[in-house]
Design an enzyme around this catalytic site. Structure first.
Site, PDB file in Angstrom:
ATOM      1  CE  LYS A 202      -2.573   3.001   0.558  1.00  0.00           C
ATOM      2  NZ  LYS A 202      -3.878   3.629   1.116  1.00  0.00           N
ATOM      3  CB  CYS A 256      -3.609   8.802   0.315  1.00  0.00           C
ATOM      4  SG  CYS A 256      -5.384   8.592   0.822  1.00  0.00           S
TER       5      CYS A 256
HETATM    6  N1  SAJ Z   1      -2.207  15.515  -8.208  1.00  0.00           N
HETATM    7  C1  SAJ Z   1      -1.225  15.416  -8.974  1.00  0.00           C
HETATM    8  N2  SAJ Z   1      -0.951  15.066 -10.237  1.00  0.00           N
HETATM    9  C2  SAJ Z   1      -1.308  13.828 -10.638  1.00  0.00           C
HETATM   10  C3  SAJ Z   1      -1.969  12.926 -10.029  1.00  0.00           C
HETATM   11  C4  SAJ Z   1      -2.148  13.469  -7.823  1.00  0.00           C
HETATM   12  O1  SAJ Z   1      -1.134  16.731  -8.871  1.00  0.00           O
HETATM   13  O2  SAJ Z   1      -1.092  13.412 -11.851  1.00  0.00           O
HETATM   14  C5  SAJ Z   1      -2.670  14.577  -6.864  1.00  0.00           C
HETATM   15  C6  SAJ Z   1      -3.457  15.707  -6.748  1.00  0.00           C
HETATM   16  O3  SAJ Z   1      -4.157  17.152  -7.449  1.00  0.00           O
HETATM   17  C7  SAJ Z   1      -3.673  15.626  -4.952  1.00  0.00           C
HETATM   18  C8  SAJ Z   1      -2.769  14.636  -4.987  1.00  0.00           C
HETATM   19  O4  SAJ Z   1      -1.902  14.128  -6.053  1.00  0.00           O
HETATM   20  O5  SAJ Z   1      -3.767  16.510  -5.331  1.00  0.00           O
HETATM   21  C9  SAJ Z   1      -3.420  13.055  -4.564  1.00  0.00           C
HETATM   22  O6  SAJ Z   1      -4.747  12.779  -5.761  1.00  0.00           O
HETATM   23  P1  SAJ Z   1      -4.568  10.855  -5.864  1.00  0.00           P
HETATM   24  O7  SAJ Z   1      -5.833  11.016  -7.213  1.00  0.00           O
HETATM   25  O8  SAJ Z   1      -3.320  10.737  -6.783  1.00  0.00           O
HETATM   26  O9  SAJ Z   1      -4.803  10.530  -4.885  1.00  0.00           O
HETATM   27  P2  SAJ Z   1      -5.866  10.600  -3.500  1.00  0.00           P
HETATM   28  O10 SAJ Z   1      -4.713  10.743  -2.519  1.00  0.00           O
HETATM   29  O11 SAJ Z   1      -7.084  10.533  -3.960  1.00  0.00           O
HETATM   30  O12 SAJ Z   1      -5.916   8.626  -3.549  1.00  0.00           O
HETATM   31  C10 SAJ Z   1      -4.800   7.887  -3.382  1.00  0.00           C
HETATM   32  C11 SAJ Z   1      -4.998   6.157  -4.427  1.00  0.00           C
HETATM   33  N3  SAJ Z   1      -3.210   5.898  -4.761  1.00  0.00           N
HETATM   34  C12 SAJ Z   1      -2.860   5.261  -5.773  1.00  0.00           C
HETATM   35  O13 SAJ Z   1      -4.066   5.784  -6.923  1.00  0.00           O
HETATM   36  C13 SAJ Z   1      -2.072   4.734  -6.054  1.00  0.00           C
HETATM   37  C14 SAJ Z   1      -5.893   5.600  -4.038  1.00  0.00           C
HETATM   38  O14 SAJ Z   1      -6.326   4.414  -5.072  1.00  0.00           O
HETATM   39  C15 SAJ Z   1      -5.715   5.158  -2.513  1.00  0.00           C
HETATM   40  O15 SAJ Z   1      -6.922   3.931  -1.975  1.00  0.00           O
HETATM   41  C16 SAJ Z   1      -5.476   6.738  -1.724  1.00  0.00           C
HETATM   42  O16 SAJ Z   1      -4.928   7.156  -1.954  1.00  0.00           O
HETATM   43  C17 SAJ Z   1      -5.079   6.048  -0.350  1.00  0.00           C
HETATM   44  O17 SAJ Z   1      -6.433   6.277   0.536  1.00  0.00           O
HETATM   45  O18 SAJ Z   1      -4.452   6.123   0.234  1.00  0.00           O
END
Ligand code: SAJ
Length: 426
Positions: A202, A256
């Site tokens: 994870k 996360c």
């Molecule tokens: N972000 C970027 N660039 C990107 C992708 C995301 O700047 O290309 C930023 C987003 O704007 C946000 C942050 O990263 O601020 C996180 O967003 P996210 O959509 O990547 O992730 P979370 O935190 O909503 O959810 C993640 C997910 N993990 C993965 O995709 C590996 C989710 O599946 C997990 O369940 C969750 O973390 C968790 O609970 O750990």
């Protein structure tokens, strides 16, 4: 079968409701009296598409009940927060206290599953010593495992069903029983491993994303310096079958991705060099955005800055660790008049206004920090009429630059030569 879910937040509540919908008798427990009262009154304290309908259905049918105290059950799922302390070490107090809470209720043959994202060895070093008080023999009379939640807020119900699941038991029988439990609704594959590996898997997933986003943010700064459009460059690089560069932005938020890498750093600080540096780069990113704003409105006396977006990503109401909070704090500290507009955040927040009109009235710069759909649908020509100086900064690449320029805006796209030009102009 009776299930007791501890922690009714973004993960615990939808998971509990899902099990209730699929035939289990589920009792949800939360330490917050406010949360419990709300749920008992059939009101939600979180936003997630599809949650309300399912929650109302299982509440009405009696399949889902809520209180502040656990009950006897066949299985327990712990889905409580695992925050980090100021010094970036893990705070496992909630895991510890939730485990303590169930000790008087746990009986022979029960299963206890930790879903909270946790540092390696949490099951072994934190939960098992507490569960020892039950006097039950681990792996024979009491079964324990880790099965991390891995769903994306906003797409939670879809992903709860279709995502693969990782199950790491303290022994084979613990894993088997956990697989059986989640088979209730999981259609993805369920992969079995040991508890510590499951904990690490994870953390590795989210750290992979953090490192990749740090790379994208670094590329954005390089693009601003060199003078090219990083969004176009990333799109083209990602045409390669083995490349998947993530997107730059205002920084990384959420409970996360901005947190989990620290659990790896804590476990092996000497070895986790890239992980630490990536966190540093992503943590610096909000300040880079503030510098961009400063360069654009710095010459204006007492400028008004309209911030679009408090939540950490688009179309959700979650502000945890949102880079917007830091950016807003910096802008306020500089002395700017800051006005925030976010249709997804219903609670009050300093400087947040209720309408778009109020937010942009006499503004000198709109800064888009979150990619909510609402921001893509705004009629920016009308907004321009209300603004004092028509500057707009897009940190998410959601606007049509040409259309806005034609409407008379000065458009600045993060990770693009327009930022460089704004710096050169000063
Ligand atoms: N972000 C970027 N660039 C990107 C992708 C995301 O700047 O290309 C930023 C987003 O704007 C946000 C942050 O990263 O601020 C996180 O967003 P996210 O959509 O990547 O992730 P979370 O935190 O909503 O959810 C993640 C997910 N993990 C993965 O995709 C590996 C989710 O599946 C997990 O369940 C969750 O973390 C968790 O609970 O750990």
């Amino acid at each position: 079968m009776k299930l007791c879910v501890l922690g009714l937040g973004y993960i615990g509540l939808p998971t509990a409701v899902m099990f209730a919908k699929h035939g289990l008798q589920v009792h949800g427990v939360d330490v917050s009296e406010i949360v419990v009262k709300k749920l008992q009154n059939k009101e939600l304290h979180i936003e997630e598409p599809g949650l309300y309908e399912m929650f109302a259905e299982v509440t009405d049918s009696g399949a889902f009940t809520v209180s502040q105290e656990p009950v006897h059950a066949d299985a327990y799922i712990i889905a409580v927060p695992t925050p980090i302390n100021k010094n970036k070490t893990s705070n496992l107090d909630y895991v510890r206290s939730a485990t303590e809470m169930i000790v008087p209720y746990v009986q022979e043959g029960n299963l206890v599953v930790l879903e909270s994202t946790s540092p390696p060895k949490t099951v072994e070093n934190i939960m098992l010593p507490v569960l020892e008080k039950t006097g039950l023999k681990f792996g024979e009379e009491l079964f324990v495992s880790h099965s991390p939640e891995r769903v994306l807020p906003g797409k939670l119900f879809e992903e709860l069903v279709s995502n693969d699941r990782i199950v790491g038991g303290i022994n084979e029988e613990s894993s088997n029983r956990t697989v059986e439990l989640y088979r209730t609704f999981v259609k993805g594959e369920i992969h079995v491993t040991d508890a510590t590996t499951a904990e690490m898997v994870k953390l590795m997933e989210n750290t992979y994303r953090d490192v990749n986003i740090a790379f994208a943010n670094e590329l954005a700064r390089i693009a601003e310096e060199v003078g090219f459009n990083v969004w176009e460059a990333i799109k083209l690089a990602n045409c390669h079958p083995r490349v998947n560069i993530h997107m730059p932005g205002p920084g990384v938020g959420g409970h996360c991705i901005a947190v989990d890498p620290w659990f790896i750093v804590e476990a092996a600080p000497e070895q986790a060099k890239l992980t630490t540096l990536s966190r540093k780069i992503n943590d610096e990113t909000p300040h880079n955005i503030v510098n961009i704003v400063k360069n654009i409105v710095g010459e204006i006396a007492k400028p008004k800055v309209s911030v679009f977006g408090l939540s950490f990503k688009g179309n959700i109401d979650d502000m945890r660790e949102s880079p917007s909070l830091e950016i807003i704090e910096d802008l306020v500290n500089i002395g700017y008049d800051v006005s925030i507009y976010d249709p997804h955040i219903l609670s009050s927040y300093p400087n947040k206004v209720d309408t778009l009109e109020e937010a942009v009235d006499n503004s000198d710069c709109v800064v888009i920090l979150t990619d909510h759909n609402e921001y893509k649908e705004i009629d920016y020509t009308q907004i321009k009429e209300k603004m004092s100086t028509p500057n707009i900064i897009d940190t998410r690449n959601i606007l049509n630059k040409e259309v806005l320029q034609e409407a008379g805006f000065d458009v600045f796209l993060v990770g693009d030569k327009s930022i460089r030009n704004s710096l050169l102009a000063k």
